[in-house]
Design a protein around this motif. Structure first.
Motif, mmCIF file in Angstrom:
data_model
loop_
_atom_site.group_PDB
_atom_site.id
_atom_site.type_symbol
_atom_site.label_atom_id
_atom_site.label_comp_id
_atom_site.label_asym_id
_atom_site.label_seq_id
_atom_site.Cartn_x
_atom_site.Cartn_y
_atom_site.Cartn_z
ATOM 1 N N ARG A 121 9.170 -4.509 -10.161
ATOM 2 C CA ARG A 121 7.892 -3.282 -9.947
ATOM 3 C C ARG A 121 8.394 -1.528 -11.058
ATOM 4 N NH1 ARG A 121 10.664 -0.084 -6.867
ATOM 5 N NH2 ARG A 121 12.091 -1.533 -5.325
ATOM 6 N N PRO A 122 7.385 -0.760 -10.731
ATOM 7 C CA PRO A 122 7.567 0.782 -10.951
ATOM 8 C C PRO A 122 8.984 1.179 -10.145
ATOM 9 C CG PRO A 122 5.717 0.035 -11.607
ATOM 10 C CD PRO A 122 5.619 -0.997 -10.666
ATOM 11 N N HIS A 123 9.396 2.144 -10.279
ATOM 12 C CA HIS A 123 10.739 2.757 -9.706
ATOM 13 C C HIS A 123 11.378 4.244 -9.276
ATOM 14 C CE1 HIS A 123 14.845 2.520 -9.219
ATOM 15 N NE2 HIS A 123 15.114 1.499 -8.496
ATOM 16 N N ASN A 124 11.036 4.796 -8.433
ATOM 17 C CA ASN A 124 11.562 5.612 -8.581
ATOM 18 C C ASN A 124 12.396 6.276 -9.469
ATOM 19 O OD1 ASN A 124 12.337 7.504 -4.979
ATOM 20 N ND2 ASN A 124 11.787 8.149 -7.168
ATOM 21 N N SER A 125 12.872 5.762 -10.290
ATOM 22 C CA SER A 125 13.740 6.851 -11.046
ATOM 23 C C SER A 125 12.484 6.233 -12.157
ATOM 24 C CB SER A 125 15.031 6.063 -11.508
ATOM 25 O OG SER A 125 14.749 4.820 -11.757
ATOM 26 N N GLY A 126 11.475 5.878 -12.176
ATOM 27 C CA GLY A 126 11.003 5.812 -12.987
ATOM 28 C C GLY A 126 9.576 7.206 -13.006
ATOM 29 N N GLU A 182 3.486 -4.182 -5.445
ATOM 30 C CA GLU A 182 4.639 -2.719 -5.563
ATOM 31 C C GLU A 182 5.734 -2.959 -4.778
ATOM 32 O OE1 GLU A 182 3.469 0.643 -3.176
ATOM 33 O OE2 GLU A 182 3.943 -0.953 -1.179
ATOM 34 N N PHE A 183 5.676 -3.585 -3.941
ATOM 35 C CA PHE A 183 6.737 -4.104 -3.560
ATOM 36 C C PHE A 183 7.109 -5.086 -3.805
ATOM 37 C CE2 PHE A 183 4.503 -5.726 -0.479
ATOM 38 C CZ PHE A 183 5.684 -5.784 0.545
ATOM 39 N N GLU A 184 8.913 -5.851 -3.511
ATOM 40 C CA GLU A 184 9.021 -7.276 -3.918
ATOM 41 C C GLU A 184 9.401 -8.066 -3.055
ATOM 42 O OE1 GLU A 184 10.596 -3.980 -4.309
ATOM 43 O OE2 GLU A 184 12.679 -4.850 -5.188
ATOM 44 N N ASN A 185 8.998 -8.057 -1.715
ATOM 45 C CA ASN A 185 9.021 -8.613 0.143
ATOM 46 C C ASN A 185 7.964 -9.648 0.211
ATOM 47 O OD1 ASN A 185 11.661 -8.667 0.378
ATOM 48 N ND2 ASN A 185 11.538 -6.594 0.945
ATOM 49 N N ILE A 186 7.499 -10.307 -1.263
ATOM 50 C CA ILE A 186 6.254 -11.411 -0.267
ATOM 51 C C ILE A 186 6.401 -12.169 -0.883
ATOM 52 C CG2 ILE A 186 3.491 -11.698 -1.552
ATOM 53 C CD1 ILE A 186 4.374 -8.908 -3.041
ATOM 54 N N ILE A 223 13.500 -13.083 -20.611
ATOM 55 C CA ILE A 223 12.739 -13.814 -19.175
ATOM 56 C C ILE A 223 11.788 -14.108 -19.585
ATOM 57 C CG2 ILE A 223 14.667 -13.016 -17.546
ATOM 58 C CD1 ILE A 223 12.811 -10.691 -16.805
ATOM 59 N N ASN A 224 11.161 -13.381 -21.298
ATOM 60 C CA ASN A 224 9.354 -13.735 -21.057
ATOM 61 C C ASN A 224 8.674 -12.252 -19.727
ATOM 62 O OD1 ASN A 224 8.997 -15.644 -22.813
ATOM 63 N ND2 ASN A 224 9.341 -17.113 -21.912
ATOM 64 N N LEU A 225 9.317 -11.730 -19.289
ATOM 65 C CA LEU A 225 9.024 -10.724 -18.658
ATOM 66 C C LEU A 225 7.308 -10.287 -18.532
ATOM 67 C CD1 LEU A 225 9.181 -7.880 -16.737
ATOM 68 C CD2 LEU A 225 9.956 -6.765 -18.239
ATOM 69 N N ILE A 226 6.226 -10.452 -18.285
ATOM 70 C CA ILE A 226 5.370 -9.619 -17.672
ATOM 71 C C ILE A 226 5.092 -8.474 -16.688
ATOM 72 C CG2 ILE A 226 2.680 -10.041 -17.334
ATOM 73 C CD1 ILE A 226 3.267 -11.007 -20.136
ATOM 74 N N GLY A 227 4.903 -7.183 -17.731
ATOM 75 C CA GLY A 227 4.761 -6.189 -16.210
ATOM 76 C C GLY A 227 6.050 -5.285 -16.676
ATOM 77 N N THR A 228 6.342 -4.601 -15.025
ATOM 78 C CA THR A 228 6.905 -3.631 -15.424
ATOM 79 C C THR A 228 8.657 -4.864 -14.934
ATOM 80 O OG1 THR A 228 5.474 -2.098 -15.077
ATOM 81 C CG2 THR A 228 7.511 -1.379 -14.386
ATOM 82 N N LEU A 229 9.870 -4.119 -15.217
ATOM 83 C CA LEU A 229 11.260 -4.388 -14.433
ATOM 84 C C LEU A 229 11.540 -3.229 -14.881
ATOM 85 C CD1 LEU A 229 13.182 -6.527 -13.853
ATOM 86 C CD2 LEU A 229 14.199 -6.578 -15.767
ATOM 87 N N GLY A 260 0.798 -1.205 0.167
ATOM 88 C CA GLY A 260 0.337 -0.079 0.333
ATOM 89 C C GLY A 260 0.985 0.957 -0.241
ATOM 90 N N GLY A 261 2.188 1.407 -0.270
ATOM 91 C CA GLY A 261 3.070 2.284 -0.804
ATOM 92 C C GLY A 261 2.461 2.781 -1.470
ATOM 93 N N GLN A 262 3.394 4.589 -2.195
ATOM 94 C CA GLN A 262 3.304 4.619 -2.708
ATOM 95 C C GLN A 262 3.158 4.789 -4.117
ATOM 96 O OE1 GLN A 262 6.014 5.059 -0.946
ATOM 97 N NE2 GLN A 262 7.638 5.608 -1.749
ATOM 98 N N LEU A 263 4.373 3.863 -4.459
ATOM 99 C CA LEU A 263 4.338 2.839 -5.863
ATOM 100 C C LEU A 263 2.287 2.379 -6.211
ATOM 101 C CD1 LEU A 263 7.525 1.474 -5.600
ATOM 102 C CD2 LEU A 263 7.333 3.215 -7.249
ATOM 103 N N GLY A 264 2.020 1.687 -5.478
ATOM 104 C CA GLY A 264 0.603 0.973 -5.367
ATOM 105 C C GLY A 264 -0.224 2.254 -5.632
ATOM 106 N N ARG A 265 0.394 3.502 -4.984
ATOM 107 C CA ARG A 265 -1.052 4.643 -5.011
ATOM 108 C C ARG A 265 -0.662 5.411 -6.014
ATOM 109 N NH1 ARG A 265 -1.740 9.237 -1.008
ATOM 110 N NH2 ARG A 265 -2.294 11.244 -2.285
ATOM 111 N N MET A 266 0.360 5.486 -6.695
ATOM 112 C CA MET A 266 0.424 6.117 -8.124
ATOM 113 C C MET A 266 0.086 4.444 -9.061
ATOM 114 S SD MET A 266 3.504 8.685 -8.079
ATOM 115 C CE MET A 266 4.892 7.120 -7.390
#
Ligand code: ADP
Ligand code: MG
Length: 367
Positions: free
Chosen positions: A261-266, A69-73, A236-242, A9-15
């Motif tokens: 996932r989407p990234h601060n630098s984006g 929105e974050f990777e530590n799942i 790597i047959n990516l689906i989504g954002t890297l 539920g952080g900022q990446l999720g919000r955006m």
């Protein structure tokens, strides 16, 4: 109308949520924090820990697709809802662990800094022997914004590290001299791949400070970064954002790390590109064609950390008309905490940097 579930539920999720809502989706987020940035804009908030598999199942049952929105799942949570995750779990697991991530990059022929796995005091000594000083020891899991990292620049740093060393999984990496840090964000759907313009990143105390776009590098370097991202995404047959963080060294581009996932630098893409990284991510998830990633204007993204909030408030009415304000709705302005960012649009990069200097919100001198 699609129902999107967001783990985190952080900022990446919000955006992500704001983009998804624009396209008529409903959004549910799972996060343990009441009033989390994404929960403020989502239709529904499941207040639960990420380890709570039942709650993750509930999120999935109410969603057409789930993203994160974050990777530590945890593997347990991700696997329980696998069929609702178009991005799959494999890349997520590989990027959760720095050693697995390096192995993945090496398998695909991408250059990484010389490194060693460290699981004991003995291996720490071996790493120092093989890599030499300077090197950096990073925890293999859960590191971000430089947390869990020890830079060893001298024998006395090494002696200090030995005193505090606790057995865990680490990666030791040669400390590289680089000209610049760059990043590139790639989004892929089942049908197509798109890459955003390369960003030049400036960190302060290991936290991203500025993203400068277009990056001040030769065209050939930017082209190479884009080509590398595209090729890797397809391999790597990516689906989504890297997001791919890179060092530009004298020997060329070296991959530092990946984020699935989407990234601060984006964040600059929100106002400076025809399509933002968040919109693109959602498009890939809900089966819309990917948007164009054309850069519409030079831009500098500058982060607002907890310690910058008061100064921003003081400068509020003097911000340039081309400065776009993004605040994440976090109440507690702790030092080092990402509270928001500004996208400073300008006719040129020097002009945008001059605006940052004029604002004086960030004490560091802009290089
Ligand atoms: P985090 O997950 O905390 O972002 P990174 O591996 O990206 O971890 O490290 C944070 C920052 O530390 C990088 O952006 C870079 O400035 C610096 N850094 C990391 N590894 C190296 C290295 N091997 N050589 C030189 N600088 C490094
Ligand atoms: Mg990093």
């Amino acid at each position: 109308m699609k129902h999107i579930g967001i783990l985190g539920g952080g900022q990446l999720g919000r955006m992500m949520a704001l983009s998804a809502k624009q396209m008529g989706c409903t959004v549910a987020t799972l996060d343990p924090t009441p009033d989390a940035p994404c929960a403020q804009v989502a239709d529904r908030h499941i207040e639960a820990e990420f380890s709570d598999v039942e709650s993750a199942r509930l999120l999935a049952s109410e969603s057409d697709v789930v993203t994160f929105e974050f990777e530590n799942i945890s593997a347990e949570t991700a696997e329980a809802i696998d069929e609702k995750l178009p991005q799959g779990t494999e890349l997520l697991f590989q990027t959760q662990h720095r050693l697995r991530e390096k192995a993945l990059l090496s398998t695909h022929g991408l250059p990484v800094a010389p490194y060693r796995s460290v699981r004991s005091m003995e291996e720490l000594h071996e790493a120092k022997e093989k890599l030499g000083i300077p090197f950096v020891l990073k925890t293999a899991r859960f590191g971000y914004d430089g947390k869990g990292q020890h830079v060893v620049k001298s024998e006395s740093d090494f002696a200090k590290l030995l005193e505090t060393f606790e057995v865990d999984e680490y990666v030791a990496e040669k400390w590289l001299t680089f000209e610049k840090e760059l990043s590139v964000i790639v989004v892929r759907s089942e049908k197509e791949v798109s890459v955003f313009p390369v960003s030049e990143n400036v960190h302060e105390n290991n936290i991203l400070h500025l993203s400068i776009v277009p990056a001040r590098v030769e065209d050939a370097t930017a082209d190479e970064a884009v080509a590398l991202a595209k090729k890797f995404a397809e391999a790597i047959n990516l689906i989504g954002t890297l997001a791919i963080e890179l060092f530009l060294t004298q020997d060329g581009l070296i991959v530092n790390e990946l984020a699935p996932r989407p990234h601060n630098s984006g964040h600059y893409t929100l106002d400076a590109c025809e399509t933002s990284q968040f919109e693109q991510h959602v498009r890939a998830l809900i089966g819309l064609p990917l948007g164009k990633t054309t850069l519409l204007t030079p831009v500098v993204m500058v982060n607002i950390l907890g310690e910058h909030v008061t100064a921003l408030e003081e400068e509020w009415s003097t911000l340039s008309p081309r400065t776009k304000v993004h605040l994440y709705g976090k109440k507690d302005a702790k030092r080092g905490r990402k509270m928001g960012h500004l996208n400073i649009l300008a006719d040129s990069i020097p002009e945008a940097l001059k605006e940052i200097e004029r604002l004086g919100i960030w004490k560091e001198k802009v290089k």
